[in-house]
Design an enzyme around this catalytic site. Structure first.
Site, PDB file in Angstrom:
ATOM      1  N   ASP A  95      -5.577   9.567   9.978  1.00  0.00           N
ATOM      2  CA  ASP A  95      -4.240   9.105  10.338  1.00  0.00           C
ATOM      3  C   ASP A  95      -3.750   9.707  11.636  1.00  0.00           C
ATOM      4  O   ASP A  95      -4.028  10.865  11.945  1.00  0.00           O
ATOM      5  CB  ASP A  95      -3.254   9.444   9.214  1.00  0.00           C
ATOM      6  CG  ASP A  95      -3.434   8.513   8.024  1.00  0.00           C
ATOM      7  OD1 ASP A  95      -3.217   7.306   8.204  1.00  0.00           O
ATOM      8  OD2 ASP A  95      -3.806   8.992   6.943  1.00  0.00           O
ATOM      9  N   GLU A 126       0.859  -1.179   0.000  1.00  0.00           N
ATOM     10  CA  GLU A 126       0.000   0.000   0.000  1.00  0.00           C
ATOM     11  C   GLU A 126       0.893   1.227   0.000  1.00  0.00           C
ATOM     12  O   GLU A 126       1.725   1.402   0.899  1.00  0.00           O
ATOM     13  CB  GLU A 126      -0.929   0.003   1.216  1.00  0.00           C
ATOM     14  CG  GLU A 126      -2.035  -1.047   1.095  1.00  0.00           C
ATOM     15  CD  GLU A 126      -3.025  -1.039   2.257  1.00  0.00           C
ATOM     16  OE1 GLU A 126      -3.967  -1.842   2.216  1.00  0.00           O
ATOM     17  OE2 GLU A 126      -2.846  -0.259   3.205  1.00  0.00           O
TER      18      GLU A 126
END
Ligand SMILES: Cc1ncc(COP(=O)(O)O)c(C=O)c1O
Lengths: 403, 276
Positions: free
Chosen positions: B60, B49
């Protein structure tokens, strides 16, 4: 015959205003938004909830706020009659508390014990800390470290009220980053935490819910105009950061097509300099903070830093309903510079004895251009969204005075 | 057939679980990304990824936020990420690559241009964090038609109805977020993950990856007992941040951590291997 839009029918069930709005968040937040939306739908028309809200607005916030005819200023500008919707007279000094009182009642009914909020200028943070103190709830306010430096007074007010001010050190260290951080907190603490967004942005149902809590401004103004003058105003003017005070004034008038509507953005040093926060005037559609709307971003889709003398307008997005109203032409969006806003600030202070917030001063600055183009028998309602005490240090510093 | 599907079939045949490292493109420096991708493959990555940096990565934690900031400060962009993928493909035609990022850079590029660009560069999947199924049709359809798998997140809070809806749109694999929180959060609960994965499997045959909060080989192994793929991000990205000034050592240590995860995973054999 023209097909008329019924503005009361928007957003649709999925939170869309045309192509704008919606819900663009990570899957981790979808269930929380669903839960919030269900609660909101349950209580928005619940008679007990509405009575409690109205009582709080009357006894705690101090509503209805007056609609004040600024006669001397109107005469001086030599055109339309100017009426100020005095949101500066609300408890805590701005319109922000209309929304936090409402969201707090909802949080209480949902059984949440912890409130979180983002803030830029600190006005929404103060309004959040205020209702949290009153309800005995824990309150965490996320604030960019740049804003903490610029708004020391409000930081101290929040702390006095018992809130934790959590500095945000990411990105541009301003409002947009505080909003990101509050969303991160919410994801991790969805079970006991209610996220109070301070403007008509964010994922559905926030733009709708915050609008409904702020629409008390426009409902009162409409009634006050009809009672005092037997007619509607010719024009409405409000400043637009995220857009909550503006939509609060505008919404109850949207179906009155004869009322012209102007939203005023912050042109900072001038749109041509790139140092501004005029999202609708100079941005493009994109996706940020959970909704599709106009944004200030670079050619690669990265959000850019904004600039305005007024921290409350320093935001690179804008509520999705404004994006839609712009595209379909129901409202016009214009921008005034820092310098023009400061002139508006001084004008009102000297002419009417009212010190306005720098955010609201943007609306006033536009009124100084608009009023002279209108007849003396026409009327403008301008939203005086907040009082200027919080901005005294900024204004003094700009004039080289140290307080 | 898409490289992702082929890779999961091959793993299933040999009874192994997929190891999926995440790094942010351009972090700590754009010229280090392609060599790092090759090093990850060598250390045992089955799929990679590749994070597309964004100015406002709201899902995040601090580790990946800082990686985004480092990459953006070096001028990284979606366009340049596609260039990096093309570069990687010159010598690796096998390892599936999944872009992971946020919607706005794709909106700004335009969906058509992005889909064509991703396909031509050799991207195999796209995970757009802030694009839930309700809003995804306009992007997921064209991606799928171009042979690029739209990949979706599932959360501990996702209802059965949502899981079904997401599984219908998703291709490649489903990415289960192992905890309530952002990337890089504290410990996950393996038993809870196992229960939720069992529930998800009643709705879909897609392979299930698990990520967020997997930091060390023992946790990776425990998750591999119940999942088809293990995603490791913040633990690697944190090391890259720490060792940004010493690229050689950075590559070595990141590879060593991934190798340790690989070995832990390979001690777990997929039950399919016994029955196939
Ligand atoms: C007095 C005042 N007016 C306006 C704003 C801008 O917000 P909005 O556009 O949501 O009304 C703020 C925000 O802090 C404010 O404090």
């Amino acid at each position: 015959m023209r097909n008329k839009v019924d503005y009361s029918q928007f957003p649709d069930d999925t939170g869309h205003f045309g192509r704008y709005g919606g819900r663009f968040v990570a899957e981790t937040l979808m269930e929380a938004l669903h839960e919030l939306n269900e609660a909101w739908r349950t209580y928005r028309n619940d008679p007990e909830f509405l009575v409690e809200l109205d009582t709080d607005l009357a006894r705690y916030v101090g509503r209805p706020t007056p609609l004040y005819h600024a006669e001397r200023w109107s005469r001086r500008l030599g055109g339309a009659q100017i009426y100020l919707k005095r949101e500066d007279l609300n408890h805590t000094g701005a319109h922000k508390i209309n929304n936090t009182v409402g969201q707090a009642l909802l949080a209480k009914r949902m059984g949440k014990t912890r409130l979180i909020a983002e803030t830029g200028a600190g006005q929404h943070g103060v309004a959040s800390a205020t209702v949290a103190a009153r309800l005995g709830m824990e309150c965490v306010v996320y604030m960019g470290v740049e804003d903490i430096k610029r708004q020391a007074l409000n930081v101290y007010r929040m702390r006095l009220l018992g809130a934790t001010v959590q500095p945000v050190n990411a990105g541009s260290r301003t409002l947009k980053d505080a909003l990101n951080e509050a969303l991160r907190d919410w994801v991790a603490n969805v079970d006991d935490t209610f996220y109070m967004i301070g403007t008509v942005a964010g994922p559905h149902p926030y733009p709708l819910m915050v609008r409904e809590f702020q629409a008390v401004i426009g409902r009162e103004a409409r009634e006050q105009m009809l009672t005092d003058h037997g007619c509607l105003p010719d024009a409405l003017v409000a400043c637009v950061g995220g857009g909550s005070n503006a939509i609060g004034l505008f919404h109850p008038f949207l179906n009155d097509s004869e009322v012209a509507i102007y939203g005023v953005e912050a042109a900072g040093s001038g749109i041509e300099t790139g140092r501004h926060a005029a999202t609708l005037c100079a941005g493009q559609p994109g996706v940020l903070h959970g909704n599709r709307t106009y944004l200030l971003n670079d050619a690669d889709g990265q959000i850019v830093e904004t600039h305005s003398v007024s921290a409350g307008l320093d935001y690179p997005g804008v509520g999705p309903e404004h994006a839609w109203l712009k595209d379909i032409g129901r409202a016009r969006y214009v921008a005034v510079t820092d310098e023009e806003a400061l002139r508006g600030f001084h004008d009102l202070t000297r002419t009417e004895g009212i010190i306005p917030a720098l955010e609201s001063s943007h609306a006033l600055a536009y009124v100084t251009k608009l009023a002279p183009t209108m007849r003396p028998d026409q009327r403008i309602v301008v939203n005086l969204s907040g009082r200027g005490d919080k901005d005294i240090y900024t204004v003094a510093a700009l004039e080289g005075i140290q307080l | 057939m898409n490289r992702i599907t082929r890779r999961f079939q091959a793993l299933r045949r040999t009874g192994r679980k997929a190891l999926i490292p995440y790094i942010t493109a351009g972090d700590p420096r754009p010229e280090l990304t392609v060599p790092m991708l090759h090093a990850l493959v060598e250390a045992g990555a089955d799929i990679i990824e590749l994070g597309v940096p964004f100015s406002d990565p709201m899902a995040d934690g601090p580790v990946i936020q800082q990686a985004c900031e480092r990459a953006l400060a070096q001028g990284m962009s979606l366009r340049r990420v596609l260039d990096l993928v093309r570069d990687f493909r010159r010598t690796d035609g096998e390892t599936p690559l999944v872009l992971m990022g946020y919607l706005n850079p794709i909106e700004r590029m335009g969906y058509d241009a992005f889909v064509a660009g991703a396909r031509d560069a050799g991207v195999d999947g796209v995970l757009t964090v802030d694009l839930p199924p309700e809003e995804a049709a306009e992007l997921a359809g064209p991606l799928d038609a171009a042979g690029v798998a739209p990949i979706f997140l599932l959360a501990p809070t996702s209802s059965g109805e949502r899981i079904r809806r997401i599984a219908q749109l998703a291709r490649g694999y489903l990415y289960y977020v192992s905890l309530k929180g952002v990337t890089g959060s504290a410990a996950l609960n393996v038993a809870e993950v196992a229960d939720k994965l069992a529930a998800i499997r009643t709705h879909t045959d897609l392979p299930l990856g698990v990520g967020f909060g997997i930091k060390d080989p023992p946790t990776a192994a425990a998750i591999a007992e119940v999942a088809d793929a293990v995603v490791v991000g913040s633990a690697l990205v944190a090391k890259m941040g720490e060792l940004a000034d010493n690229p050689e050592r950075m590559r070595r240590e990141v590879a060593a951590l991934l190798t340790a995860m690989r070995q832990a995973l390979d001690r777990v054999r997929a039950p399919a291997a016994l029955t196939d």
